[in-house]
Design a protein around this motif. Structure first.
Motif, PDB file in Angstrom:
ATOM      1  N   PRO A  29       6.367  -3.099  -7.105  1.00  0.00           N
ATOM      2  CA  PRO A  29       5.697  -2.728  -5.853  1.00  0.00           C
ATOM      3  C   PRO A  29       5.444  -1.224  -5.706  1.00  0.00           C
ATOM      4  CG  PRO A  29       8.019  -3.048  -5.450  1.00  0.00           C
ATOM      5  CD  PRO A  29       7.786  -3.358  -6.915  1.00  0.00           C
ATOM      6  N   SER A  30       5.793  -0.431  -6.706  1.00  0.00           N
ATOM      7  CA  SER A  30       5.649   1.027  -6.611  1.00  0.00           C
ATOM      8  C   SER A  30       4.180   1.432  -6.559  1.00  0.00           C
ATOM      9  CB  SER A  30       6.284   1.689  -7.832  1.00  0.00           C
ATOM     10  OG  SER A  30       7.618   1.307  -7.959  1.00  0.00           O
ATOM     11  N   PRO A  31       3.920   2.692  -6.191  1.00  0.00           N
ATOM     12  CA  PRO A  31       2.548   3.194  -6.289  1.00  0.00           C
ATOM     13  C   PRO A  31       2.109   3.182  -7.757  1.00  0.00           C
ATOM     14  CG  PRO A  31       3.989   4.800  -5.193  1.00  0.00           C
ATOM     15  CD  PRO A  31       4.833   3.676  -5.631  1.00  0.00           C
ATOM     16  N   TYR A  32       0.797   3.223  -7.982  1.00  0.00           N
ATOM     17  CA  TYR A  32       0.264   3.080  -9.338  1.00  0.00           C
ATOM     18  C   TYR A  32       0.882   4.055 -10.332  1.00  0.00           C
ATOM     19  CZ  TYR A  32      -3.387  -0.130  -7.851  1.00  0.00           C
ATOM     20  OH  TYR A  32      -4.062  -1.214  -7.381  1.00  0.00           O
ATOM     21  N   TYR A  33       1.024   5.317  -9.955  1.00  0.00           N
ATOM     22  CA  TYR A  33       1.482   6.312 -10.924  1.00  0.00           C
ATOM     23  C   TYR A  33       2.952   6.132 -11.306  1.00  0.00           C
ATOM     24  CZ  TYR A  33       3.465   8.853  -6.961  1.00  0.00           C
ATOM     25  OH  TYR A  33       4.184   9.204  -5.859  1.00  0.00           O
ATOM     26  N   LYS A  34       3.716   5.348 -10.511  1.00  0.00           N
ATOM     27  CA  LYS A  34       5.123   5.106 -10.823  1.00  0.00           C
ATOM     28  C   LYS A  34       5.371   3.717 -11.392  1.00  0.00           C
ATOM     29  CE  LYS A  34       7.468   8.183  -7.658  1.00  0.00           C
ATOM     30  NZ  LYS A  34       8.488   8.266  -6.613  1.00  0.00           N
ATOM     31  N   ARG A  35       4.364   2.909 -11.483  1.00  0.00           N
ATOM     32  CA  ARG A  35       4.549   1.535 -11.932  1.00  0.00           C
ATOM     33  C   ARG A  35       4.834   1.460 -13.427  1.00  0.00           C
ATOM     34  NH1 ARG A  35       0.259  -2.655  -9.261  1.00  0.00           N
ATOM     35  NH2 ARG A  35       0.936  -2.371  -7.116  1.00  0.00           N
ATOM     36  N   GLN A  36       5.487   0.370 -13.796  1.00  0.00           N
ATOM     37  CA  GLN A  36       5.701   0.079 -15.212  1.00  0.00           C
ATOM     38  C   GLN A  36       4.433  -0.532 -15.779  1.00  0.00           C
ATOM     39  OE1 GLN A  36       8.907  -2.695 -15.282  1.00  0.00           O
ATOM     40  NE2 GLN A  36      10.478  -1.141 -14.938  1.00  0.00           N
TER      41      GLN A  36
END
Length: 182
Positions: A29-36
C-alpha cells in the motif's frame, strides 16, 4: 556457432496509469516510489541483464502514452534503483562472507600444517619412519582441505564481481524517453 553478446542492453518500460500497477507488488500500500517491485517485473529485468558483460551499456527506455504519464516515470525509476541498490548491498555482503570464509579455511589449513611440522617431531622422537609417515599424512590432509578455498579465491570470485558490477549499472543506468509507435 558462438553467440554474440550485446554491447548495449535496453530495458523497455511502458509507463501509464494502467501499466504502472503491473510493475509493483499489488499488495504493497506504500506510495509508488517506496513500493516493492513485482516478482514478474524483477524477473524481466534479471532476464534482460543476464547476458551483460563488463563493458555493456544498460539504458532504461521509457515509453509514455501521454505527457501526463511522465509523472509516473520518476517514482518507477526511483523504485527500480532503490530495489537494485538493496540487491547490490546484499550481494556485496555475500561476497564478503565468501572471501572471509575461504580465507579462514585457508589460514586454518596453513596453521595445521605449520603446527604439525613443529609439534609432531617434538612428540615422536627417534622413529624417523613413523614421524615421516604422519607428517606426510597431515600434509596430504591439509592440502586436500585447502584445495577448495584456494580454488575459490583464485577462480570463483569473478562471478560475484560481475553480478555486483551489473547490478551497479542497473542502479546508475540513464533514462531515455521514446515515442510510442502510432
Amino acid at each position: 556457432m558462438k553467440t554474440v553478446l550485446p554491447e548495449k542492453i535496453d530495458v523497455f518500460l511502458v509507463v501509464s496509469p494502467e501499466a504502472i500497477e503491473e510493475h509493483f507488488n499489488k499488495n504493497d500500500p506504500s506510495p509508488y516510489y517506496k513500493r516493492q517491485l513485482s516478482h514478474e517485473f524483477e524477473e524481466y529485468i534479471n532476464r534482460i541483464k543476464a547476458p551483460a558483460r563488463r563493458m555493456t551499456i544498460i539504458e532504461y527506455k521509457v515509453t509514455c502514452k501521454t505527457e501526463e504519464d511522465k509523472q509516473y516515470t520518476e517514482p518507477l525509476i526511483y523504485a527500480i534503483r532503490r530495489h537494485f541498490s538493496d540487491v547490490m548491498l546484499a550481494k556485496q555482503g555475500e561476497f564478503e562472507r565468501f572471501k572471509r570464509r575461504n580465507y579462514i579455511v585457508l589460514f586454518l589449513g596453513l596453521t595445521i600444517v605449520l603446527l604439525s611440522h613443529i609439534l609432531i617431531p617434538l612428540v615422536i622422537k627417534g622413529e624417523d619412519g613413523i614421524s615421516s609417515a604422519i607428517l606426510t599424512g597431515v600434509d596430504i590432509f591439509s592440502w586436500v582441505m585447502m584445495w577448495q578455498p584456494i580454488d575459490n579465491l583464485l577462480f570463483r570470485w569473478n562471478a560475484f564481481l560481475k553480478d555486483i558490477h551489473t547490478i551497479r549499472k542497473l542502479t546508475e543506468a540513464p533514462v531515455v524517453y521514446t515515442e510510442e509507435p502510432q
